[in-house]
Design a protein around this motif. Structure first.
Motif, PDB file in Angstrom:
ATOM      1  N   ARG A   1       0.848  -1.211   0.000  1.00 21.76           N
ATOM      2  CA  ARG A   1       0.000   0.000   0.000  1.00 21.76           C
ATOM      3  C   ARG A   1       0.878   1.255   0.000  1.00 21.76           C
ATOM      4  O   ARG A   1       0.792   2.130  -0.844  1.00 21.76           O
ATOM      5  CB  ARG A   1      -0.897  -0.005   1.242  1.00 21.76           C
TER       6      ARG A   1
ATOM      7  N   GLN B   1       1.776   3.682  -3.291  1.00 20.42           N
ATOM      8  CA  GLN B   1       1.217   5.037  -3.248  1.00 20.42           C
ATOM      9  C   GLN B   1       2.329   6.085  -3.273  1.00 20.42           C
ATOM     10  O   GLN B   1       2.191   7.168  -3.829  1.00 20.42           O
ATOM     11  CB  GLN B   1       0.291   5.197  -2.033  1.00 20.42           C
TER      12      GLN B   1
ATOM     13  N   GLU C   1      12.122  12.550 -10.693  1.00 21.96           N
ATOM     14  CA  GLU C   1      10.876  12.062 -10.059  1.00 21.96           C
ATOM     15  C   GLU C   1      10.415  10.781 -10.766  1.00 21.96           C
ATOM     16  O   GLU C   1       9.970   9.828 -10.129  1.00 21.96           O
ATOM     17  CB  GLU C   1       9.752  13.105 -10.113  1.00 21.96           C
TER      18      GLU C   1
ATOM     19  N   LYS D   1      -4.324   5.861  -3.658  1.00 20.43           N
ATOM     20  CA  LYS D   1      -4.020   7.250  -3.301  1.00 20.43           C
ATOM     21  C   LYS D   1      -2.650   7.638  -3.837  1.00 20.43           C
ATOM     22  O   LYS D   1      -1.852   6.797  -4.207  1.00 20.43           O
ATOM     23  CB  LYS D   1      -4.027   7.383  -1.775  1.00 20.43           C
TER      24      LYS D   1
ATOM     25  N   SER E   1      -1.414  14.069  -1.476  1.00 17.87           N
ATOM     26  CA  SER E   1      -2.432  15.126  -1.573  1.00 17.87           C
ATOM     27  C   SER E   1      -1.899  16.368  -2.282  1.00 17.87           C
ATOM     28  O   SER E   1      -2.603  17.028  -3.036  1.00 17.87           O
ATOM     29  CB  SER E   1      -2.872  15.518  -0.157  1.00 17.87           C
TER      30      SER E   1
ATOM     31  N   ASN F   1      10.180  13.480   5.490  1.00 14.74           N
ATOM     32  CA  ASN F   1       9.450  12.211   5.611  1.00 14.74           C
ATOM     33  C   ASN F   1      10.299  11.040   5.129  1.00 14.74           C
ATOM     34  O   ASN F   1      10.218   9.928   5.659  1.00 14.74           O
ATOM     35  CB  ASN F   1       8.183  12.324   4.754  1.00 14.74           C
TER      36      ASN F   1
ATOM     37  N   GLU G   1      16.638  14.294  -3.788  1.00 20.43           N
ATOM     38  CA  GLU G   1      15.648  15.262  -3.271  1.00 20.43           C
ATOM     39  C   GLU G   1      16.351  16.503  -2.720  1.00 20.43           C
ATOM     40  O   GLU G   1      15.816  17.613  -2.778  1.00 20.43           O
ATOM     41  CB  GLU G   1      14.827  14.656  -2.122  1.00 20.43           C
TER      42      GLU G   1
ATOM     43  N   MET H   1       0.943  17.166   3.984  1.00 21.01           N
ATOM     44  CA  MET H   1       1.591  16.009   3.316  1.00 21.01           C
ATOM     45  C   MET H   1       1.968  14.936   4.324  1.00 21.01           C
ATOM     46  O   MET H   1       2.027  13.758   3.997  1.00 21.01           O
ATOM     47  CB  MET H   1       2.884  16.452   2.619  1.00 21.01           C
TER      48      MET H   1
ATOM     49  N   SER I   1      -4.771   8.637  12.631  1.00 15.81           N
ATOM     50  CA  SER I   1      -3.879   7.945  11.695  1.00 15.81           C
ATOM     51  C   SER I   1      -3.955   6.434  11.918  1.00 15.81           C
ATOM     52  O   SER I   1      -3.188   5.866  12.705  1.00 15.81           O
ATOM     53  CB  SER I   1      -2.437   8.449  11.923  1.00 15.81           C
TER      54      SER I   1
ATOM     55  N   ASN J   1      -2.971   3.842  10.332  1.00 13.87           N
ATOM     56  CA  ASN J   1      -1.849   2.935  10.008  1.00 13.87           C
ATOM     57  C   ASN J   1      -0.631   3.140  10.893  1.00 13.87           C
ATOM     58  O   ASN J   1       0.260   2.279  10.948  1.00 13.87           O
ATOM     59  CB  ASN J   1      -1.425   3.149   8.549  1.00 13.87           C
TER      60      ASN J   1
ATOM     61  N   LYS K   1       7.481   2.972   9.844  1.00 14.44           N
ATOM     62  CA  LYS K   1       7.395   4.397  10.201  1.00 14.44           C
ATOM     63  C   LYS K   1       8.215   4.587  11.476  1.00 14.44           C
ATOM     64  O   LYS K   1       8.025   3.864  12.449  1.00 14.44           O
ATOM     65  CB  LYS K   1       5.922   4.762  10.430  1.00 14.44           C
TER      66      LYS K   1
ATOM     67  N   ASN L   1       3.261  11.105  12.328  1.00 15.22           N
ATOM     68  CA  ASN L   1       2.941  12.178  11.377  1.00 15.22           C
ATOM     69  C   ASN L   1       3.183  13.549  12.023  1.00 15.22           C
ATOM     70  O   ASN L   1       3.812  14.429  11.438  1.00 15.22           O
ATOM     71  CB  ASN L   1       1.481  12.083  10.927  1.00 15.22           C
TER      72      ASN L   1
HETATM   73  N1  3HC Z   1      -1.709  12.211   0.636  1.00 18.06           N
HETATM   74  C1  3HC Z   1      -2.549  11.191   0.317  1.00 18.06           C
HETATM   75  N2  3HC Z   1      -2.972  10.264   1.220  1.00 18.06           N
HETATM   76  C2  3HC Z   1      -2.513  10.388   2.473  1.00 18.06           C
HETATM   77  C3  3HC Z   1      -1.628  11.406   2.874  1.00 18.06           C
HETATM   78  C4  3HC Z   1      -1.234  12.351   1.885  1.00 18.06           C
HETATM   79  N3  3HC Z   1      -0.412  13.352   2.176  1.00 18.06           N
HETATM   80  N4  3HC Z   1      -1.354  11.247   4.193  1.00 18.06           N
HETATM   81  C5  3HC Z   1      -2.051  10.170   4.599  1.00 18.06           C
HETATM   82  N5  3HC Z   1      -2.759   9.659   3.566  1.00 18.06           N
HETATM   83  C6  3HC Z   1      -3.649   8.510   3.609  1.00 18.06           C
HETATM   84  C7  3HC Z   1      -2.902   7.239   3.943  1.00 18.06           C
HETATM   85  O1  3HC Z   1      -2.390   6.644   2.744  1.00 18.06           O
HETATM   86  C8  3HC Z   1      -4.008   6.407   4.589  1.00 18.06           C
HETATM   87  O2  3HC Z   1      -4.874   5.894   3.577  1.00 18.06           O
HETATM   88  P1  3HC Z   1      -4.731   4.357   3.097  1.00 18.06           P
HETATM   89  O3  3HC Z   1      -4.783   3.519   4.341  1.00 18.06           O
HETATM   90  O4  3HC Z   1      -5.885   4.165   2.152  1.00 18.06           O
HETATM   91  O5  3HC Z   1      -3.386   4.268   2.396  1.00 18.06           O
HETATM   92  C9  3HC Z   1      -4.825   7.468   5.328  1.00 18.06           C
HETATM   93  O6  3HC Z   1      -4.563   8.708   4.688  1.00 18.06           O
HETATM   94  C10 3HC Z   1      -4.494   7.569   6.812  1.00 18.06           C
HETATM   95  O7  3HC Z   1      -3.175   8.010   6.943  1.00 18.06           O
HETATM   96  P2  3HC Z   1      -2.128   7.235   7.889  1.00 18.06           P
HETATM   97  O8  3HC Z   1      -1.328   8.256   8.609  1.00 18.06           O
HETATM   98  O9  3HC Z   1      -2.834   6.171   8.692  1.00 18.06           O
HETATM   99  O10 3HC Z   1      -1.275   6.479   6.765  1.00 18.06           O
HETATM  100  P3  3HC Z   1       0.293   6.145   6.773  1.00 18.06           P
HETATM  101  O11 3HC Z   1       0.715   5.530   8.054  1.00 18.06           O
HETATM  102  O12 3HC Z   1       0.539   5.415   5.508  1.00 18.06           O
HETATM  103  O13 3HC Z   1       1.021   7.597   6.721  1.00 18.06           O
HETATM  104  C11 3HC Z   1       2.242   8.768   4.996  1.00 18.06           C
HETATM  105  C12 3HC Z   1       0.853   8.429   5.570  1.00 18.06           C
HETATM  106  C13 3HC Z   1       3.022   9.592   6.040  1.00 18.06           C
HETATM  107  C14 3HC Z   1       2.075   9.572   3.704  1.00 18.06           C
HETATM  108  C15 3HC Z   1       2.995   7.445   4.730  1.00 18.06           C
HETATM  109  O14 3HC Z   1       2.207   6.636   3.888  1.00 18.06           O
HETATM  110  C16 3HC Z   1       4.347   7.661   4.060  1.00 18.06           C
HETATM  111  O15 3HC Z   1       5.301   8.012   4.723  1.00 18.06           O
HETATM  112  N6  3HC Z   1       4.378   7.398   2.742  1.00 18.06           N
HETATM  113  C17 3HC Z   1       5.621   7.483   2.027  1.00 18.06           C
HETATM  114  C18 3HC Z   1       5.953   8.902   1.752  1.00 18.06           C
HETATM  115  C19 3HC Z   1       5.185   9.444   0.587  1.00 18.06           C
HETATM  116  O16 3HC Z   1       4.264   8.877   0.076  1.00 18.06           O
HETATM  117  N7  3HC Z   1       5.629  10.613   0.182  1.00 18.06           N
HETATM  118  C20 3HC Z   1       5.066  11.266  -0.968  1.00 18.06           C
HETATM  119  C21 3HC Z   1       5.559  12.699  -0.903  1.00 18.06           C
HETATM  120  S1  3HC Z   1       5.575  13.387  -2.464  1.00 18.06           S
HETATM  121  C22 3HC Z   1       7.017  12.801  -3.130  1.00 18.06           C
HETATM  122  O17 3HC Z   1       7.685  11.983  -2.578  1.00 18.06           O
HETATM  123  C23 3HC Z   1       7.475  13.390  -4.400  1.00 18.06           C
HETATM  124  C24 3HC Z   1       8.603  14.347  -4.066  1.00 18.06           C
HETATM  125  O18 3HC Z   1       9.642  14.048  -4.924  1.00 18.06           O
HETATM  126  C25 3HC Z   1       8.154  15.754  -4.238  1.00 18.06           C
END
Ligand code: 3HC
Length: 310
Positions: A35, A39, A74, A105, A108, A134, A157, A196, A204, A206, A216, A220
């Motif tokens: 997951r 994502q 990216e 997802k 955001s 993060n 990054e 974000m 939260s 998860n 993790k 958050n």
């Molecule tokens: N955007 C979209 N969905 C989000 C979110 C966000 N910013 N923050 C939380 N959510 C979602 C989670 O995915 C979860 O939904 P799901 O169970 O259907 O997946 C729900 O909201 C509840 O959130 P939780 O805190 O319980 O979920 P997590 O423990 O997964 O924490 C997270 C969320 C901190 C985003 C974690 O998933 C994570 O660290 N992910 C990896 C980092 C990531 O995705 N970074 C993207 C940043 S953009 C990027 O990297 C591009 C860069 O180059 C600019």
């Protein structure tokens, strides 16, 4: 075998060591990593769109070259992360279908529009800055392929964040209109970049399990705090302000107190109803269709090669 597997898994997690693809793992561990990693990969791929719109509008060849390099990075981050996700057993085209169908997802932040060139600065400084805050702890994620992918991603990054900061610094020290454009971009990206990091710890679902499994490392809210502490200092160097009159450091709790974030907006954005969700997915589907001939050609070539060897 399951009991032995669970015991071995528990021992590796207790020792804060690494789980590798061939190790036994609880189905929940496999599921939550598939997951999160997929994502994360989707975020990198969709995240190319806001910046790609400005490559042809960059104010100079230097800026165009830097922005092209960043967007290309990216794409590479997305590919590393899809490869890491695939080691957990879900094929990439299935992960891709989850994105294209709107079931999966992605971050955001990429559902907000990039209205001016200064947004390229705000995205680099704030969005990539938040991504670094993060992703650095994720270098130590218990799942080997994910942690190792993060090491390479974090190195690239930091260039992304620096080039964004430099864009804002140049504008902030330019004409009044340029400074205003930079301030406007910071005003629009401040709150979405704080969101974000995910919902507040109390909301939260998860986090607890992800922390128990050493996926993790910080909550958050902890990472959001760390990020606020960083940008409060950096914004002074820019000579700009953060759009948060309530922002202050509370000595007693040792916490940054920031404005209440709009979690209703956040919930709308992550359920597909943000400012740009429809166009981002439509663009992704169109790009996927336009790229079909490349996939077919690659598959035909691979089949030919396989025949030669057979
Ligand atoms: N955007 C979209 N969905 C989000 C979110 C966000 N910013 N923050 C939380 N959510 C979602 C989670 O995915 C979860 O939904 P799901 O169970 O259907 O997946 C729900 O909201 C509840 O959130 P939780 O805190 O319980 O979920 P997590 O423990 O997964 O924490 C997270 C969320 C901190 C985003 C974690 O998933 C994570 O660290 N992910 C990896 C980092 C990531 O995705 N970074 C993207 C940043 S953009 C990027 O990297 C591009 C860069 O180059 C600019």
């Amino acid at each position: 075998a399951e009991r032995a597997g669970q015991a071995h898994f528990d021992e590796i997690i207790a020792k804060d060591s690494r789980i590798e693809p061939r190790d036994w793992m609880p189905e929940g561990y496999r599921k939550t990593l598939t997951r999160q990693i997929s994502q994360h990969a989707h975020s990198e791929i969709i995240g190319m769109q806001p910046e790609a719109n400005w490559i042809t509008r960059a104010p100079s060849l230097k800026r165009k070259a830097i922005l092209m390099a960043k967007v290309q990075d990216e794409a590479g981050h997305g590919l590393y992360l899809y490869s890491a996700a695939e080691t957990l057993g879900t094929p990439r085209d299935e992960l891709n279908d989850q994105l294209l169908s709107g079931r999966a997802k992605y971050s955001s932040i990429f559902n907000y529009p990039a209205r001016t060139w200064a947004d390229m600065g705000a995205i680099g400084w704030l969005v990539d800055g938040a991504a670094i805050a993060n992703q650095v702890p994720l270098c130590r994620a218990s799942y080997g392929p994910y942690g190792r992918a993060m090491v390479r991603v974090c190195k690239e990054e930091s260039f992304h964040q620096r080039q964004g900061f430099e864009i804002l610094l140049e504008l902030a020290n330019g004409s009044d209109q340029q400074k205003q454009m930079a301030q406007d971009a910071v005003d629009r990206f401040y709150e979405p970049s704080l969101m974000m990091f995910g919902p507040p710890d109390g909301d939260s679902p998860n986090s607890q399990q992800s922390m128990a499994w050493n996926i993790k490392r910080f909550t958050n809210d902890d990472l959001r705090q760390r990020f606020v502490g960083m940008i409060v200092e950096q914004v002074k160097v820019l000579g700009l302000t953060l759009p948060d009159p309530e922002l202050r450091f509370d000595e007693e709790s040792g916490q940054w107190i920031h404005k209440e974030l709009n979690w209703d907006e956040f919930k709308a954005v992550i359920s597909g109803n943000g400012p740009c969700n429809v166009q981002r997915l439509a663009r992704r589907r169109e790009a996927h269709e336009n790229g079909a001939w490349v996939r077919e050609a690659a598959a035909a070539y691979a089949a030919q090669q396989a025949e030669k060897v057979a």
